[in-house]
Design a protein around this motif. Structure first.
Motif, PDB file in Angstrom:
ATOM      1  N   GLU A 177      65.230 -34.680  35.265  1.00 47.33           N
ATOM      2  CA  GLU A 177      65.655 -34.613  36.670  1.00 47.33           C
ATOM      3  C   GLU A 177      66.682 -33.509  36.825  1.00 47.33           C
ATOM      4  O   GLU A 177      67.571 -33.359  35.989  1.00 47.33           O
ATOM      5  CB  GLU A 177      66.276 -35.947  37.074  1.00 47.33           C
ATOM      6  N   ILE A 178      66.556 -32.734  37.890  1.00 42.75           N
ATOM      7  CA  ILE A 178      67.582 -31.768  38.277  1.00 42.75           C
ATOM      8  C   ILE A 178      68.360 -32.395  39.414  1.00 42.75           C
ATOM      9  O   ILE A 178      67.775 -32.776  40.438  1.00 42.75           O
ATOM     10  CB  ILE A 178      66.977 -30.415  38.694  1.00 42.75           C
ATOM     11  N   ILE A 179      69.646 -32.537  39.235  1.00 43.92           N
ATOM     12  CA  ILE A 179      70.499 -33.193  40.219  1.00 43.92           C
ATOM     13  C   ILE A 179      71.052 -32.139  41.168  1.00 43.92           C
ATOM     14  O   ILE A 179      71.611 -31.128  40.717  1.00 43.92           O
ATOM     15  CB  ILE A 179      71.635 -33.952  39.513  1.00 43.92           C
ATOM     16  N   LEU A 180      70.883 -32.356  42.459  1.00 40.65           N
ATOM     17  CA  LEU A 180      71.321 -31.399  43.476  1.00 40.65           C
ATOM     18  C   LEU A 180      72.588 -31.883  44.151  1.00 40.65           C
ATOM     19  O   LEU A 180      72.799 -33.085  44.328  1.00 40.65           O
ATOM     20  CB  LEU A 180      70.223 -31.212  44.523  1.00 40.65           C
ATOM     21  N   ASP A 181      73.423 -30.909  44.568  1.00 34.06           N
ATOM     22  CA  ASP A 181      74.611 -31.265  45.341  1.00 34.06           C
ATOM     23  C   ASP A 181      74.216 -31.392  46.815  1.00 34.06           C
ATOM     24  O   ASP A 181      73.035 -31.286  47.173  1.00 34.06           O
ATOM     25  CB  ASP A 181      75.744 -30.257  45.111  1.00 34.06           C
ATOM     26  N   ASN A 182      75.190 -31.603  47.685  1.00 33.22           N
ATOM     27  CA  ASN A 182      74.923 -31.804  49.113  1.00 33.22           C
ATOM     28  C   ASN A 182      74.341 -30.582  49.803  1.00 33.22           C
ATOM     29  O   ASN A 182      73.794 -30.694  50.897  1.00 33.22           O
ATOM     30  CB  ASN A 182      76.198 -32.238  49.833  1.00 33.22           C
ATOM     31  N   GLU A 183      74.462 -29.418  49.165  1.00 29.56           N
ATOM     32  CA  GLU A 183      73.927 -28.186  49.742  1.00 29.56           C
ATOM     33  C   GLU A 183      72.612 -27.765  49.094  1.00 29.56           C
ATOM     34  O   GLU A 183      72.108 -26.683  49.340  1.00 29.56           O
ATOM     35  CB  GLU A 183      74.968 -27.079  49.646  1.00 29.56           C
ATOM     36  N   GLY A 184      72.072 -28.629  48.250  1.00 29.34           N
ATOM     37  CA  GLY A 184      70.784 -28.347  47.629  1.00 29.34           C
ATOM     38  C   GLY A 184      70.844 -27.477  46.385  1.00 29.34           C
ATOM     39  O   GLY A 184      69.804 -27.026  45.909  1.00 29.34           O
ATOM     40  N   ARG A 185      72.038 -27.252  45.862  1.00 31.22           N
ATOM     41  CA  ARG A 185      72.181 -26.438  44.652  1.00 31.22           C
ATOM     42  C   ARG A 185      72.175 -27.333  43.417  1.00 31.22           C
ATOM     43  O   ARG A 185      72.654 -28.464  43.456  1.00 31.22           O
ATOM     44  CB  ARG A 185      73.494 -25.656  44.683  1.00 31.22           C
ATOM     45  N   ALA A 186      71.627 -26.812  42.322  1.00 31.30           N
ATOM     46  CA  ALA A 186      71.619 -27.561  41.065  1.00 31.30           C
ATOM     47  C   ALA A 186      73.051 -27.833  40.638  1.00 31.30           C
ATOM     48  O   ALA A 186      73.887 -26.927  40.593  1.00 31.30           O
ATOM     49  CB  ALA A 186      70.882 -26.783  39.992  1.00 31.30           C
ATOM     50  N   ALA A 187      73.350 -29.090  40.352  1.00 30.34           N
ATOM     51  CA  ALA A 187      74.699 -29.496  39.974  1.00 30.34           C
ATOM     52  C   ALA A 187      74.721 -30.283  38.669  1.00 30.34           C
ATOM     53  O   ALA A 187      75.782 -30.586  38.148  1.00 30.34           O
ATOM     54  CB  ALA A 187      75.322 -30.332  41.084  1.00 30.34           C
ATOM     55  N   GLY A 188      73.552 -30.591  38.154  1.00 27.44           N
ATOM     56  CA  GLY A 188      73.485 -31.346  36.912  1.00 27.44           C
ATOM     57  C   GLY A 188      72.052 -31.604  36.523  1.00 27.44           C
ATOM     58  O   GLY A 188      71.120 -31.254  37.249  1.00 27.44           O
ATOM     59  N   VAL A 189      71.884 -32.207  35.364  1.00 27.62           N
ATOM     60  CA  VAL A 189      70.553 -32.566  34.886  1.00 27.62           C
ATOM     61  C   VAL A 189      70.598 -33.924  34.207  1.00 27.62           C
ATOM     62  O   VAL A 189      71.620 -34.312  33.635  1.00 27.62           O
ATOM     63  CB  VAL A 189      69.966 -31.530  33.904  1.00 27.62           C
ATOM     64  N   ALA A 190      69.491 -34.628  34.277  1.00 31.38           N
ATOM     65  CA  ALA A 190      69.278 -35.809  33.446  1.00 31.38           C
ATOM     66  C   ALA A 190      68.318 -35.361  32.360  1.00 31.38           C
ATOM     67  O   ALA A 190      67.369 -34.611  32.626  1.00 31.38           O
ATOM     68  CB  ALA A 190      68.667 -36.944  34.257  1.00 31.38           C
ATOM     69  N   HIS A 191      68.569 -35.782  31.131  1.00 28.50           N
ATOM     70  CA  HIS A 191      67.706 -35.355  30.026  1.00 28.50           C
ATOM     71  C   HIS A 191      67.590 -36.461  28.996  1.00 28.50           C
ATOM     72  O   HIS A 191      68.425 -37.365  28.941  1.00 28.50           O
ATOM     73  CB  HIS A 191      68.239 -34.066  29.387  1.00 28.50           C
ATOM     74  N   THR A 192      66.513 -36.385  28.218  1.00 34.40           N
ATOM     75  CA  THR A 192      66.245 -37.394  27.203  1.00 34.40           C
ATOM     76  C   THR A 192      65.919 -36.716  25.872  1.00 34.40           C
ATOM     77  O   THR A 192      65.637 -35.513  25.822  1.00 34.40           O
ATOM     78  CB  THR A 192      65.034 -38.277  27.578  1.00 34.40           C
ATOM     79  N   ALA A 193      65.918 -37.533  24.828  1.00 35.29           N
ATOM     80  CA  ALA A 193      65.403 -37.075  23.545  1.00 35.29           C
ATOM     81  C   ALA A 193      63.903 -36.828  23.710  1.00 35.29           C
ATOM     82  O   ALA A 193      63.295 -37.268  24.696  1.00 35.29           O
ATOM     83  CB  ALA A 193      65.664 -38.126  22.477  1.00 35.29           C
ATOM     84  N   ALA A 194      63.306 -36.144  22.776  1.00 34.63           N
ATOM     85  CA  ALA A 194      61.885 -35.806  22.880  1.00 34.63           C
ATOM     86  C   ALA A 194      60.996 -37.038  23.039  1.00 34.63           C
ATOM     87  O   ALA A 194      59.954 -36.965  23.693  1.00 34.63           O
ATOM     88  CB  ALA A 194      61.452 -34.999  21.659  1.00 34.63           C
ATOM     89  N   ASP A 195      61.415 -38.179  22.492  1.00 29.47           N
ATOM     90  CA  ASP A 195      60.598 -39.395  22.589  1.00 29.47           C
ATOM     91  C   ASP A 195      60.874 -40.197  23.868  1.00 29.47           C
ATOM     92  O   ASP A 195      60.340 -41.276  24.055  1.00 29.47           O
ATOM     93  CB  ASP A 195      60.795 -40.280  21.366  1.00 29.47           C
ATOM     94  N   GLY A 196      61.721 -39.662  24.752  1.00 26.00           N
ATOM     95  CA  GLY A 196      62.023 -40.322  26.021  1.00 26.00           C
ATOM     96  C   GLY A 196      63.210 -41.265  25.972  1.00 26.00           C
ATOM     97  O   GLY A 196      63.601 -41.822  26.990  1.00 26.00           O
ATOM     98  N   SER A 197      63.791 -41.457  24.811  1.00 26.96           N
ATOM     99  CA  SER A 197      64.953 -42.341  24.686  1.00 26.96           C
ATOM    100  C   SER A 197      66.242 -41.566  24.949  1.00 26.96           C
ATOM    101  O   SER A 197      66.219 -40.348  25.132  1.00 26.96           O
ATOM    102  CB  SER A 197      64.997 -42.948  23.278  1.00 26.96           C
ATOM    103  N   ASP A 198      67.341 -42.268  24.951  1.00 26.51           N
ATOM    104  CA  ASP A 198      68.672 -41.659  25.029  1.00 26.51           C
ATOM    105  C   ASP A 198      68.859 -40.812  26.293  1.00 26.51           C
ATOM    106  O   ASP A 198      69.217 -39.649  26.232  1.00 26.51           O
ATOM    107  CB  ASP A 198      68.944 -40.820  23.777  1.00 26.51           C
ATOM    108  N   ARG A 199      68.630 -41.415  27.466  1.00 24.70           N
ATOM    109  CA  ARG A 199      68.819 -40.680  28.732  1.00 24.70           C
ATOM    110  C   ARG A 199      70.301 -40.409  28.944  1.00 24.70           C
ATOM    111  O   ARG A 199      71.145 -41.296  28.821  1.00 24.70           O
ATOM    112  CB  ARG A 199      68.275 -41.477  29.909  1.00 24.70           C
ATOM    113  N   VAL A 200      70.604 -39.157  29.266  1.00 22.79           N
ATOM    114  CA  VAL A 200      71.974 -38.709  29.517  1.00 22.79           C
ATOM    115  C   VAL A 200      71.971 -37.905  30.812  1.00 22.79           C
ATOM    116  O   VAL A 200      71.023 -37.169  31.088  1.00 22.79           O
ATOM    117  CB  VAL A 200      72.486 -37.822  28.356  1.00 22.79           C
ATOM    118  N   VAL A 201      73.023 -38.044  31.609  1.00 21.49           N
ATOM    119  CA  VAL A 201      73.198 -37.232  32.815  1.00 21.49           C
ATOM    120  C   VAL A 201      74.437 -36.377  32.615  1.00 21.49           C
ATOM    121  O   VAL A 201      75.512 -36.889  32.294  1.00 21.49           O
ATOM    122  CB  VAL A 201      73.353 -38.122  34.070  1.00 21.49           C
ATOM    123  N   ASP A 202      74.281 -35.071  32.776  1.00 22.03           N
ATOM    124  CA  ASP A 202      75.397 -34.132  32.677  1.00 22.03           C
ATOM    125  C   ASP A 202      75.516 -33.357  33.976  1.00 22.03           C
ATOM    126  O   ASP A 202      74.505 -32.909  34.533  1.00 22.03           O
ATOM    127  CB  ASP A 202      75.170 -33.130  31.534  1.00 22.03           C
TER     128      ASP A 202
END
Length: 66
Positions: free
Chosen positions: A24-49
């Motif tokens: 997931e690409i997380i957008l701010d209120n103006e529609g700009r990229a402000a963060g990402v959600a990412h996982t390990a290759a197997d889909g585990s360990d979801r992290v949002v930065d």
């Protein structure tokens, strides 16, 4: 991601992660990229930065399948 780029990012106080899949690409209120959600290759360990600057690297064949 090339080690030299990871070194530059780290030297400037940033962090670079490799071997992750952005879900997931997380957008701010103006529609700009402000963060990402990412996982390990197997889909585990979801992290949002959140970050002021985001960059990514993917092979053209990977992008074509998206």
């Amino acid at each position: 991601m090339r080690r030299s780029l990871v070194g530059v990012v780290g030297a400037e106080g940033g962090a670079a992660r490799s071997g992750r899949t952005v879900t997931e690409i997380i957008l701010d209120n103006e529609g700009r990229a402000a963060g990402v959600a990412h996982t390990a290759a197997d889909g585990s360990d979801r992290v949002v930065d959140h970050a002021r600057v985001l960059f990514g690297n993917a092979a053209p064949t990977v992008l074509a399948d998206a």
